[in-house]
Scaffold this active site. Structure first.
Site, PDB file in Angstrom:
ATOM      1  N   SER A 133     -31.813  45.452  15.138  1.00 22.18           N
ATOM      2  CA  SER A 133     -32.734  44.345  14.868  1.00 22.18           C
ATOM      3  C   SER A 133     -32.142  43.009  15.311  1.00 22.18           C
ATOM      4  O   SER A 133     -32.845  42.154  15.863  1.00 22.18           O
ATOM      5  CB  SER A 133     -33.064  44.317  13.371  1.00 22.18           C
TER       6      SER A 133
ATOM      7  N   GLY B 230     -32.042  38.414  16.711  1.00 23.21           N
ATOM      8  CA  GLY B 230     -30.976  37.538  16.255  1.00 23.21           C
ATOM      9  C   GLY B 230     -30.831  37.601  14.742  1.00 23.21           C
ATOM     10  O   GLY B 230     -31.519  38.373  14.060  1.00 23.21           O
TER      11      GLY B 230
ATOM     12  N   GLN C 298     -31.270  34.925   8.947  1.00 23.11           N
ATOM     13  CA  GLN C 298     -30.791  34.216   7.773  1.00 23.11           C
ATOM     14  C   GLN C 298     -29.303  33.956   7.923  1.00 23.11           C
ATOM     15  O   GLN C 298     -28.514  34.889   8.093  1.00 23.11           O
ATOM     16  CB  GLN C 298     -31.055  35.036   6.508  1.00 23.11           C
TER      17      GLN C 298
ATOM     18  N   GLY D 283     -23.397  37.508   2.936  1.00 27.38           N
ATOM     19  CA  GLY D 283     -23.829  37.874   4.280  1.00 27.38           C
ATOM     20  C   GLY D 283     -22.862  38.763   5.040  1.00 27.38           C
ATOM     21  O   GLY D 283     -22.955  38.872   6.265  1.00 27.38           O
ATOM     22  N   GLU D 284     -21.944  39.435   4.318  1.00 31.87           N
ATOM     23  CA  GLU D 284     -20.960  40.280   5.020  1.00 31.87           C
ATOM     24  C   GLU D 284     -21.647  41.386   5.817  1.00 31.87           C
ATOM     25  O   GLU D 284     -21.205  41.748   6.908  1.00 31.87           O
ATOM     26  CB  GLU D 284     -19.973  40.890   4.031  1.00 31.87           C
ATOM     27  N   ARG D 285     -22.732  41.960   5.273  1.00 32.36           N
ATOM     28  CA  ARG D 285     -23.436  43.027   5.987  1.00 32.36           C
ATOM     29  C   ARG D 285     -23.979  42.514   7.324  1.00 32.36           C
ATOM     30  O   ARG D 285     -23.907  43.217   8.345  1.00 32.36           O
ATOM     31  CB  ARG D 285     -24.557  43.572   5.101  1.00 32.36           C
TER      32      ARG D 285
ATOM     33  N   ASN E  10     -26.703  39.139  -3.425  1.00 32.11           N
ATOM     34  CA  ASN E  10     -26.805  40.592  -3.310  1.00 32.11           C
ATOM     35  C   ASN E  10     -27.897  41.150  -4.207  1.00 32.11           C
ATOM     36  O   ASN E  10     -28.591  42.100  -3.844  1.00 32.11           O
ATOM     37  CB  ASN E  10     -25.464  41.244  -3.645  1.00 32.11           C
TER      38      ASN E  10
END
Length: 288
Positions: A51, A56, A59, A76-78, A111
């Site tokens: 995706s 891009g 968020q 936002g680590e994922r 999270n």
């Protein structure tokens, strides 16, 4: 005072909806120390990377600055991991100067706003919210909440802060949390792994009481056949069932079949009558 501080902490997460202020190289970022997630599914990361290649990163990541031009990922680590899989050199970020309490709260709340958390990750995130609210280490948060539950008059401001924090998260109160789900973090690793794969936490808490790893494996296998919480509780509360019963152990083998709802359901009317007759004879022998 505490309520105002809590509002400020949650506001840090609200900043995620604001436009990105800058981009930074993926190599200048490191995972956050307060990340509730400990497992990142490779398949879903690949989907997210696909995706990101197309659209891009929609968020930005929330980060806080470190020495030497590096940044710690607060939330936002994922997305960061998927960005690396997608081959991105830079990612959009919001840079905020946050202390540890603010970073811990922001990571937890961000999270909890996701829909794909497993129970282990959700409980850990809620525990982080509690720890930040109480200003104690996570290892002390549950014991502190139990103490406040027993004696709320000792610190009414902390009780009010917990009420507000868990009320904003929804789903459960902090009292319900410590009595029902917090214990999943103390489960043996094999049972925690099953929870991450989708095992009902109520069944997991029952199986977690069993000390023998072989017995736990047997019970975990039984959950795949649709055993109910009540049946599982009866099985664990009864005589211990070895992982591999021997032919010389008819007590255990017969007892296991009698407690197994599926075994009973397979009996036709004639066989059920025979079993009930034998049970009455056995009961008479044992009471003689």
């Amino acid at each position: 005072m505490i309520g105002a501080r809590l509002t400020g902490l949650v506001a840090s997460v609200d900043d995620l909806s604001q436009p990105a202020t800058t981009t930074v190289p993926v190599g200048s970022l490191r995972p956050g120390v307060f990340q509730p997630r400990v497992h990142f599914d490779e398949a879903t990361l690949s989907d997210l990377a696909r995706s990101i290649r197309q659209q891009g990163i929609l968020q930005p990541l929330l980060v806080r600055p470190e020495a030497g031009g590096h940044y710690e990922i607060v939330a936002g680590e994922r997305r960061w991991r998927a960005a690396q899989l997608a081959g991105l050199d830079e990612v959009p970020v919001l840079i905020r100067t946050l202390n540890d309490a603010e970073a811990r709260m922001a990571a937890a709340v961000e999270n909890l706003q996701r829909e794909n958390l497993n129970v282990i990750e959700e409980v850990r995130a809620r525990l982080q919210v509690a720890a930040a609210t109480l200003d104690v280490p996570e290892s002390e948060a549950v014991a502190r909440m139990f103490a406040l539950d027993r004696h709320p008059e000792a610190a009414p401001d902390l009780v009010a802060a917990l009420d507000a924090a868990f009320g904003s998260l929804g789903r459960e109160t902090w009292r319900s949390f410590i009595r029902n789900r917090a214990a999943v973090l103390n489960l043996p690793p094999d049972v925690q792994a099953a929870v991450r794969e989708g095992l009902d936490y109520r069944k997991a808490l029952i199986i977690g009481r069993v000390k023998d790893a072989g017995e736990r494996l047997t019970l975990l296998e039984r959950t795949q056949s649709g055993i109910t919480v009540q049946e599982l509780r009866a099985l664990v509360s009864g005589p211990r069932v070895p992982a591999h019963p021997t032919p010389d152990d008819p007590w255990t083998t017969v007892g296991r079949h009698l407690l197994d709802a599926q075994s009973r359901a397979r009996l036709d009317h004639r066989k059920r009558s025979q079993v009930e007759k034998l049970l009455r004879q056995l009961e008479a022998l044992l009471e003689a």
